[in-house]
Write a protein that holds these residues in place. Structure first.
Motif, PDB file in Angstrom:
ATOM      1  N   PHE A   1       0.830  -1.202   0.000  1.00 34.88           N
ATOM      2  CA  PHE A   1       0.000   0.000   0.000  1.00 34.88           C
ATOM      3  C   PHE A   1       0.863   1.251   0.000  1.00 34.88           C
ATOM      4  O   PHE A   1       2.043   1.229   0.340  1.00 34.88           O
ATOM      5  CB  PHE A   1      -0.933   0.027   1.216  1.00 34.88           C
ATOM      6  N   ASN A   2       0.242   2.360  -0.382  1.00 35.79           N
ATOM      7  CA  ASN A   2       0.812   3.707  -0.281  1.00 35.79           C
ATOM      8  C   ASN A   2      -0.196   4.548   0.471  1.00 35.79           C
ATOM      9  O   ASN A   2      -1.395   4.281   0.416  1.00 35.79           O
ATOM     10  CB  ASN A   2       1.009   4.349  -1.666  1.00 35.79           C
ATOM     11  N   LYS A   3       0.275   5.581   1.130  1.00 38.43           N
ATOM     12  CA  LYS A   3      -0.625   6.513   1.812  1.00 38.43           C
ATOM     13  C   LYS A   3      -0.264   7.916   1.367  1.00 38.43           C
ATOM     14  O   LYS A   3       0.902   8.295   1.376  1.00 38.43           O
ATOM     15  CB  LYS A   3      -0.469   6.376   3.325  1.00 38.43           C
ATOM     16  N   LYS A   4      -1.272   8.657   0.949  1.00 38.87           N
ATOM     17  CA  LYS A   4      -1.090  10.060   0.560  1.00 38.87           C
ATOM     18  C   LYS A   4      -2.191  10.876   1.185  1.00 38.87           C
ATOM     19  O   LYS A   4      -3.295  10.391   1.407  1.00 38.87           O
ATOM     20  CB  LYS A   4      -1.198  10.213  -0.956  1.00 38.87           C
ATOM     21  N   GLU A   5      -1.887  12.127   1.452  1.00 41.15           N
ATOM     22  CA  GLU A   5      -2.890  13.031   1.997  1.00 41.15           C
ATOM     23  C   GLU A   5      -3.305  14.021   0.925  1.00 41.15           C
ATOM     24  O   GLU A   5      -2.477  14.586   0.214  1.00 41.15           O
ATOM     25  CB  GLU A   5      -2.323  13.774   3.204  1.00 41.15           C
ATOM     26  N   VAL A   6      -4.624  14.203   0.807  1.00 39.73           N
ATOM     27  CA  VAL A   6      -5.208  15.125  -0.157  1.00 39.73           C
ATOM     28  C   VAL A   6      -6.014  16.141   0.630  1.00 39.73           C
ATOM     29  O   VAL A   6      -6.780  15.768   1.513  1.00 39.73           O
ATOM     30  CB  VAL A   6      -6.126  14.362  -1.143  1.00 39.73           C
TER      31      VAL A   6
ATOM     32  N   ILE B   1      -7.977  14.430   3.493  1.00 40.85           N
ATOM     33  CA  ILE B   1      -8.357  13.066   3.132  1.00 40.85           C
ATOM     34  C   ILE B   1      -7.106  12.201   3.106  1.00 40.85           C
ATOM     35  O   ILE B   1      -6.218  12.419   2.284  1.00 40.85           O
ATOM     36  CB  ILE B   1      -9.047  13.035   1.752  1.00 40.85           C
ATOM     37  N   LYS B   2      -7.040  11.228   4.024  1.00 46.57           N
ATOM     38  CA  LYS B   2      -5.947  10.256   4.007  1.00 46.57           C
ATOM     39  C   LYS B   2      -6.350   9.139   3.064  1.00 46.57           C
ATOM     40  O   LYS B   2      -7.322   8.433   3.307  1.00 46.57           O
ATOM     41  CB  LYS B   2      -5.675   9.695   5.399  1.00 46.57           C
ATOM     42  N   CYS B   3      -5.617   9.000   1.963  1.00 48.30           N
ATOM     43  CA  CYS B   3      -5.922   8.000   0.950  1.00 48.30           C
ATOM     44  C   CYS B   3      -4.990   6.806   1.105  1.00 48.30           C
ATOM     45  O   CYS B   3      -3.775   6.951   1.009  1.00 48.30           O
ATOM     46  CB  CYS B   3      -5.748   8.586  -0.448  1.00 48.30           C
ATOM     47  N   TRP B   4      -5.559   5.642   1.336  1.00 52.56           N
ATOM     48  CA  TRP B   4      -4.821   4.387   1.397  1.00 52.56           C
ATOM     49  C   TRP B   4      -4.969   3.725   0.031  1.00 52.56           C
ATOM     50  O   TRP B   4      -6.043   3.251  -0.317  1.00 52.56           O
ATOM     51  CB  TRP B   4      -5.375   3.493   2.495  1.00 52.56           C
TER      52      TRP B   4
END
Length: 183
Positions: free
Chosen positions: A55-60, A67-70
């Motif tokens: 997985f990767n985690k990015k914040e938008v 929004i924390k996107c997994w």
């Protein structure tokens, strides 16, 4: 001067009234999940994106919502962990390559297997048919039909055609997600 006031007002709102939400993004390999997250986060679209391992985690950020996107890997070996990362999130985004008609039956099978889990009941679902900028893509109505979305019950479901590359409909995606930030 007005720009400074606006900036200060936004900063104060962010500090005192910011909302955070978690979103899990799943789908088969090569559907465009990582490209979508990169573009939503304000980065450039790249053609040579490597497959996600685990997985990767990015914040938008959208307005006052973070929004924390997994972004989960879509290869068969990672699909068993999807449910674990989907528990307790505000929304689940299922990305489908709308041009890969041979993969749609597998996507339908994986989608329905995931949403048969009692731990995910009532979590909103957003299905995105990516690569809508290309010819020979499935329409939203065809995706709804071929993924059998109408049989998935007990949750809010929406389906959009998007293009991460052309940034088509990404504003609508963000608005849909923000709608569930307080749930």
């Amino acid at each position: 001067m007005a720009g400074l006031f606006t900036w200060m007002w936004d900063w104060l709102l962010w500090i005192f009234w910011a909302t955070e939400m978690d979103v899990t993004i799943v789908g088969l390999q090569n559907a465009g999940k990582t490209s979508l997250v990169r573009v939503l986060a304000g980065n450039e679209f790249t053609v040579d994106t490597l497959p996600t391992v685990a997985f990767n985690k990015k914040e938008v950020k959208k307005g006052h919502v973070s929004i924390k996107c997994w972004d989960l890997g879509g290869q068969p070996r990672f699909r068993s962990m999807w449910e674990r990362y989907c528990r307790g999130v505000n929304a689940i985004v299922f990305v489908v390559d709308a041009t890969d008609k041979d993969a749609v039956p597998v996507a339908r099978e994986e989608l329905h297997a995931l949403f048969s889990k009692p731990t995910l009941e009532a979590i909103p679902l957003l299905v995105l048919g990516n690569k809508s900028d290309l010819p020979e893509k499935l329409s939203v109505d065809e995706l709804i039909d071929q993924l059998d979305l109408k049989s998935i019950k007990h949750r809010e479901i929406s389906c959009y055609g998007i293009s991460a590359k052309e940034e088509t409909n990404l504003q609508a995606v963000l608005e849909w997600l923000v709608k569930f930030s307080h749930k």
